[in-house]
Design a protein around this motif. Structure first.
Motif, PDB file in Angstrom:
ATOM      1  N   ASP A  44       0.816  -1.212   0.000  1.00 55.73           N
ATOM      2  CA  ASP A  44       0.000   0.000   0.000  1.00 55.73           C
ATOM      3  C   ASP A  44       0.854   1.269   0.000  1.00 55.73           C
ATOM      4  O   ASP A  44       0.349   2.352  -0.294  1.00 55.73           O
ATOM      5  CB  ASP A  44      -0.921   0.017   1.222  1.00 55.73           C
ATOM      6  CG  ASP A  44      -1.936  -1.116   1.186  1.00 55.73           C
ATOM      7  OD1 ASP A  44      -2.320  -1.511   0.073  1.00 55.73           O
ATOM      8  OD2 ASP A  44      -2.324  -1.610   2.258  1.00 55.73           O
ATOM      9  N   ARG A  45       2.128   1.125   0.331  1.00 58.01           N
ATOM     10  CA  ARG A  45       3.013   2.283   0.392  1.00 58.01           C
ATOM     11  C   ARG A  45       3.782   2.498  -0.908  1.00 58.01           C
ATOM     12  O   ARG A  45       4.482   3.496  -1.047  1.00 58.01           O
ATOM     13  CB  ARG A  45       4.026   2.096   1.529  1.00 58.01           C
ATOM     14  CG  ARG A  45       3.421   1.912   2.893  1.00 58.01           C
ATOM     15  CD  ARG A  45       2.909   3.203   3.442  1.00 58.01           C
ATOM     16  NE  ARG A  45       3.927   4.238   3.460  1.00 58.01           N
ATOM     17  CZ  ARG A  45       3.707   5.492   3.838  1.00 58.01           C
ATOM     18  NH1 ARG A  45       2.492   5.853   4.205  1.00 58.01           N
ATOM     19  NH2 ARG A  45       4.690   6.391   3.839  1.00 58.01           N
ATOM     20  N   LEU A  46       3.678   1.558  -1.835  1.00 57.69           N
ATOM     21  CA  LEU A  46       4.502   1.611  -3.038  1.00 57.69           C
ATOM     22  C   LEU A  46       3.735   2.217  -4.199  1.00 57.69           C
ATOM     23  O   LEU A  46       2.511   2.147  -4.268  1.00 57.69           O
ATOM     24  CB  LEU A  46       4.997   0.202  -3.399  1.00 57.69           C
ATOM     25  CG  LEU A  46       5.727  -0.545  -2.272  1.00 57.69           C
ATOM     26  CD1 LEU A  46       6.264  -1.873  -2.780  1.00 57.69           C
ATOM     27  CD2 LEU A  46       6.861   0.296  -1.696  1.00 57.69           C
ATOM     28  N   THR A 143      -2.038   9.445  -1.954  1.00 66.22           N
ATOM     29  CA  THR A 143      -3.170  10.338  -1.710  1.00 66.22           C
ATOM     30  C   THR A 143      -4.205  10.213  -2.820  1.00 66.22           C
ATOM     31  O   THR A 143      -5.419  10.168  -2.556  1.00 66.22           O
ATOM     32  CB  THR A 143      -2.676  11.793  -1.607  1.00 66.22           C
ATOM     33  OG1 THR A 143      -1.709  11.890  -0.553  1.00 66.22           O
ATOM     34  CG2 THR A 143      -3.830  12.737  -1.322  1.00 66.22           C
ATOM     35  N   MET A 144      -3.740  10.153  -4.073  1.00 65.52           N
ATOM     36  CA  MET A 144      -4.673  10.007  -5.185  1.00 65.52           C
ATOM     37  C   MET A 144      -5.431   8.690  -5.097  1.00 65.52           C
ATOM     38  O   MET A 144      -6.642   8.627  -5.357  1.00 65.52           O
ATOM     39  CB  MET A 144      -3.917  10.103  -6.513  1.00 65.52           C
ATOM     40  CG  MET A 144      -3.430  11.509  -6.840  1.00 65.52           C
ATOM     41  SD  MET A 144      -2.778  11.686  -8.524  1.00 65.52           S
ATOM     42  CE  MET A 144      -1.265  10.751  -8.408  1.00 65.52           C
ATOM     43  N   GLY A 145      -4.724   7.621  -4.709  1.00 68.53           N
ATOM     44  CA  GLY A 145      -5.401   6.336  -4.564  1.00 68.53           C
ATOM     45  C   GLY A 145      -6.448   6.359  -3.466  1.00 68.53           C
ATOM     46  O   GLY A 145      -7.543   5.803  -3.623  1.00 68.53           O
ATOM     47  N   GLY A 229      10.714   0.522   4.780  1.00 69.84           N
ATOM     48  CA  GLY A 229      11.502   1.617   5.321  1.00 69.84           C
ATOM     49  C   GLY A 229      11.918   2.608   4.247  1.00 69.84           C
ATOM     50  O   GLY A 229      11.853   3.823   4.445  1.00 69.84           O
ATOM     51  N   LEU A 230      12.331   2.095   3.087  1.00 70.96           N
ATOM     52  CA  LEU A 230      12.750   2.983   1.997  1.00 70.96           C
ATOM     53  C   LEU A 230      11.602   3.847   1.494  1.00 70.96           C
ATOM     54  O   LEU A 230      11.818   4.985   1.062  1.00 70.96           O
ATOM     55  CB  LEU A 230      13.314   2.146   0.845  1.00 70.96           C
ATOM     56  CG  LEU A 230      14.703   1.554   1.054  1.00 70.96           C
ATOM     57  CD1 LEU A 230      15.051   0.610  -0.091  1.00 70.96           C
ATOM     58  CD2 LEU A 230      15.755   2.650   1.169  1.00 70.96           C
ATOM     59  N   SER A 231      10.381   3.303   1.550  1.00 72.68           N
ATOM     60  CA  SER A 231       9.239   4.063   1.041  1.00 72.68           C
ATOM     61  C   SER A 231       8.975   5.325   1.852  1.00 72.68           C
ATOM     62  O   SER A 231       8.257   6.221   1.399  1.00 72.68           O
ATOM     63  CB  SER A 231       7.980   3.184   1.034  1.00 72.68           C
ATOM     64  OG  SER A 231       7.551   2.884   2.358  1.00 72.68           O
ATOM     65  N   SER A 237       8.664   1.364  -6.463  1.00 70.17           N
ATOM     66  CA  SER A 237       7.629   0.794  -7.322  1.00 70.17           C
ATOM     67  C   SER A 237       7.072  -0.499  -6.744  1.00 70.17           C
ATOM     68  O   SER A 237       7.816  -1.345  -6.232  1.00 70.17           O
ATOM     69  CB  SER A 237       8.203   0.523  -8.717  1.00 70.17           C
ATOM     70  OG  SER A 237       7.276  -0.189  -9.509  1.00 70.17           O
ATOM     71  N   VAL A 238       5.773  -0.658  -6.869  1.00 71.02           N
ATOM     72  CA  VAL A 238       5.128  -1.878  -6.402  1.00 71.02           C
ATOM     73  C   VAL A 238       5.590  -3.082  -7.219  1.00 71.02           C
ATOM     74  O   VAL A 238       5.555  -4.221  -6.740  1.00 71.02           O
ATOM     75  CB  VAL A 238       3.592  -1.721  -6.480  1.00 71.02           C
ATOM     76  CG1 VAL A 238       3.114  -1.683  -7.926  1.00 71.02           C
ATOM     77  CG2 VAL A 238       2.882  -2.842  -5.711  1.00 71.02           C
ATOM     78  N   PHE A 239       6.046  -2.855  -8.450  1.00 72.54           N
ATOM     79  CA  PHE A 239       6.544  -3.961  -9.267  1.00 72.54           C
ATOM     80  C   PHE A 239       7.751  -4.635  -8.616  1.00 72.54           C
ATOM     81  O   PHE A 239       8.030  -5.803  -8.877  1.00 72.54           O
ATOM     82  CB  PHE A 239       6.937  -3.462 -10.664  1.00 72.54           C
ATOM     83  CG  PHE A 239       5.778  -3.157 -11.555  1.00 72.54           C
ATOM     84  CD1 PHE A 239       5.186  -4.148 -12.309  1.00 72.54           C
ATOM     85  CD2 PHE A 239       5.268  -1.871 -11.638  1.00 72.54           C
ATOM     86  CE1 PHE A 239       4.108  -3.861 -13.140  1.00 72.54           C
ATOM     87  CE2 PHE A 239       4.195  -1.581 -12.464  1.00 72.54           C
ATOM     88  CZ  PHE A 239       3.611  -2.580 -13.217  1.00 72.54           C
TER      89      PHE A 239
END
Length: 735
Positions: A44-46, A143-145, A229-231, A237-239
């Motif tokens: 959810d953070r990516l 935020t857009m999501g 943590g990096l996010s 990227s979620v990929f």
């Protein structure tokens, strides 16, 4: 063996990881639980973008237009289907205007417009029964999501005489993120049980089979925590989560296979468990370390690119490689010391062997020894034939066409894909193919008009709208004559950027983003390739002490990737097998995918190359017989490399079952590359080439030889500098 009778050579590292094995495993369990907690909700953070160069002209213009003219950059589209009625029917118009006004009042939504407000022909379907409401959702990707999740349910579906579907780039990316998360869970459910079965087939023992799987799970969970943590500090990227799963299982299993296999070999000679672990770490452990470094180097090369899509794979890949290697060199030895001979417990193949005469240890690998003998006896034929086949398989890549990722990455059943496809098929003009020009600086209306005339005079321009002026800024919309990202549209981007204007201009749009992305990749690709080549050459030299072997390794690794690149174009660009594999062919390949696939596949090929070369080097140091060393190396590692490749291919194919085309391409392409490398390059081409180069394979000038003796590492005991070895090339394998 003398090694058994001597006290075990337990070095500092072995003492460290085996002194308190139970405490080490308990600490690992606690850290894994913490990693699960830290990495929860990571998907959810990516983000689901990252293909653009953040420093490019198009990126600057896009952000400026979003800020100054939000209506120029709609990222939310409501497709209004009026059924049998016309979009101009009064009842339809009244309901559509109510929806438009309601959407304009939503928090986080700006730039709302519609066909009913503007009567713009581009917002009305050619059959007169569909039209669009367009808006811009503000904020970052998360935020857009969140905004989309909040507002979409209250608009989607039947609204009076209207049927509403939700599309736009925000919906595409959000739906892509959701599908990737679901597909990843399904891939893990497919890969884990099949992997366990394959490991049981390789080891026989259920206990031995569970060890690599456990190492893989630790690596995956740890990397998820790292990405989480990096996010907090950068876009990820979620990929990248797909690579985390694939490499976490694949490399951890590779390393654990290699370590456990060597440990069992040492036990079979009569060594005590601690002695066996010490010897394993001194030999296979060094190889695992070198392998991890070579894979990490290939993945680290993606850090030179500005697109966060590629950088994310470097973050995930480096983390999972280091965690997999660390677990194999820290946790696995502790477990092996505790298990000892019980590592062979619960032999599940016993029923299959009932009634058969068990093979002796001397018979193990006989087929691979015969293969090596045959290949070296006919070395010129195998070298030429395999090279020709690999080059032939790579020829389709000469026709590659690069494009951008869009909604067609999603399955046809996805709502956002269906909306965008409706717009492509049923609406006039070239939706999504327009170019926007941001004009900054004070100007008069005559100056804007003159500039607009110069744009309209360009041969590739179908039409120009604007300008829309706000303060000292304005923007024009340019519609190309051809497709959104074809060669003509890309040339038009260059023409617009070189067009004289009395103010500063920046061009953006789909074709402009593609042009900038290709430029960024082309500019930095030589640096990435050079980095991979130079560091790989150095690492392989430190492993082998040879000047020729590192060059062979780099060239043969690159050759092993030809089948993957040819298949990518033939299948995913040209659309062959699209019905069977369930994807929509777009006639192009997303620009960053070949770079990503090269870095990942090259690293994995080096992984197997290091396994083979380390065993060949160990035997050559022991005997000085070049051909016998090649035969012995393939005999000892051929089955192991093939098993590891098959297991990794299973994981990648599971990833390749994704409904998102780029993920499907990545999974299936890497699976093909891994299998070709293990079954063709390592089994046929490497022994053939090494037979042709003979003892010159091991040559190095005296200064480099001394450098290697001081700093190099290899599997087995370090070779003593005894000067040139006698020519035993005629001893051993006939030929």
């Amino acid at each position: 063996m003398t090694e058994v009778n001597r006290p075990p050579r337990v070095g500092g590292w072995t003492r460290l990881v085996t002194a308190r094995p139970r405490l080490s495993l308990l600490a690992a369990l606690v850290l894994t639980v913490l990693a699960v907690l830290a990495g929860s909700g990571v998907a959810d953070r990516l983000g689901s973008g990252g293909w653009e160069d953040p420093d490019a002209q198009s990126t600057y213009a896009t952000k400026a237009l979003e800020r100054e003219f939000p209506g120029s950059q709609p990222n939310l589209l409501l497709l209004i289907d009026t059924g049998a009625a016309s979009v101009d029917d009064p009842a339809v118009a009244a309901e559509a205007n109510r929806l438009t006004a309601r959407l304009a009042r939503e928090k986080g939504v700006t730039g709302v417009g519609s066909y009913w407000a503007s009567k713009a022909p581009a917002l009305r379907a050619e059959d007169g029964h569909e039209a669009l409401i367009a808006a811009h959702i503000t904020g970052d990707e998360k935020t857009m999501g969140d905004t989309l999740d909040r507002i979409a349910p209250s608009y989607r579906g039947t609204r009076g005489p209207l049927t509403v579907k939700v599309g736009g780039i925000v919906a595409v990316r959000h739906e892509m993120q959701t599908i990737i998360r679901e597909d990843l869970t399904r891939a893990e459910m497919i890969a884990l049980p099949i992997t366990l079965v394959l490991l049981v087939m390789v080891f026989g023992s259920a206990v031995a089979a569970l060890l690599p799987l456990g190492i893989g799970i630790v690596a995956i969970l740890g990397t998820n925590a790292v990405l989480r943590g990096l996010s907090e500090f950068t876009d990820v990227s979620v990929f990248a989560m797909n690579l985390t799963t694939a490499l976490g299982l694949g490399l951890a299993i590779d390393y654990a296979l290699f370590v456990v296999r060597r440990f069992r070999e040492e036990l079979s000679t009569g060594a005590e468990p601690l002695t066996a672990v010490a010897t394993t770490l001194r030999t296979a452990g060094r190889t695992v370390l070198f392998s991890a470094l070579t894979v990490a180097v290939s993945l680290a090369a993606m850090l030179v690119f500005p697109q966060y899509f590629l950088r994310s794979f470097a973050y995930a890949g480096i983390a999972v490689v280091l965690l997999a290697a660390g677990a194999a060199l820290i946790l696995l030895p502790a477990a092996l010391v505790l298990l000892g001979h019980r590592v062979d417990s619960f032999d599940l193949r016993r029923l299959l062997r009932r009634g058969r005469t068990p093979r002796s240890s001397g018979e193990e690998g006989t087929a691979w020894a015969r293969t090596a003998t045959l290949v070296m006896r006919r070395a010129p034929f195998f070298a030429l034939a395999t090279t020709a086949v690999l080059v032939l398989l790579g020829l389709p890549f000469l026709g590659v066409k690069f494009g951008t990722a869009d909604d067609r990455q999603l399955p046809t059943t996805a709502e956002s894909h269906a909306v965008q496809q409706h717009i492509r098929d049923d609406f006039p003009g070239n939706p999504g193919g327009g170019l926007e020009i941001l004009a900054e600086g004070a100007a008069t209306q005559p100056q804007y008009a003159a500039y607009k005339e110069r744009i309209a005079a360009l041969p590739e321009v179908a039409g120009v709208d604007g300008p829309l002026v706000r303060g000292d800024s304005a923007y024009f919309t340019v519609l190309p004559k051809g497709e959104a990202v074809d060669d003509a549209a890309q040339r038009l981007v260059g023409d617009l950027r070189h067009l004289d204007a009395p103010f500063d201009t920046k061009v953006t749009g789909t074709a402009a983003v593609l042009v900038d992305s290709k430029h960024a990749l082309a500019e930095r690709l030589p640096w990435a390739v050079a980095f991979i080549a130079v560091v790989t050459l150095l690492l392989v030299f430190l492993l082998t002490g040879s000047v020729l072997i590192p060059l062979q390794a780099v060239l043969l690794n690159a050759l092993s990737l030809t089948a993957m690149f040819g298949a990518v174009v033939w299948v995913f660009q040209d659309g062959h097998l699209s019905g069977l594999l369930g994807f929509t062919a777009t006639g192009s390949i997303e620009t960053t995918l070949p770079v990503l696939m090269f870095c990942v596949a090259f690293g994995l090929s080096m992984d197997y190359g290091v396994f083979l070369l380390s065993r060949i080097k160990e035997e050559y140091d022991r005997t000085g017989d070049h051909r016998e060393a090649v035969r012995h190396g393939l005999q000892r590692t051929g089955g192991l490399i093939t098993a590891a490749a098959v297991i990794l291919a299973v994981v990648m194919v599971a990833i390749g079952t994704s409904r998102v085309t780029n993920t499907k391409m990545l999974g299936l392409g890497i699976a093909l590359a891994v299998l070709m490398d293990a079954m063709v390059v390592r089994s046929l081409l490497v022994p053939a080439i090494m037979r042709l180069t003979g003892r010159a394979t091991w040559w190095a000038p005296a200064p480099l030889r001394r450098f290697h003796q001081r700093f190099g590492l290899s599997e087995g005991e370090p070779a003593q500098d005894a000067g040139p070895l006698p020519d035993r090339d005629k001893v051993g394998v006939p030929g």
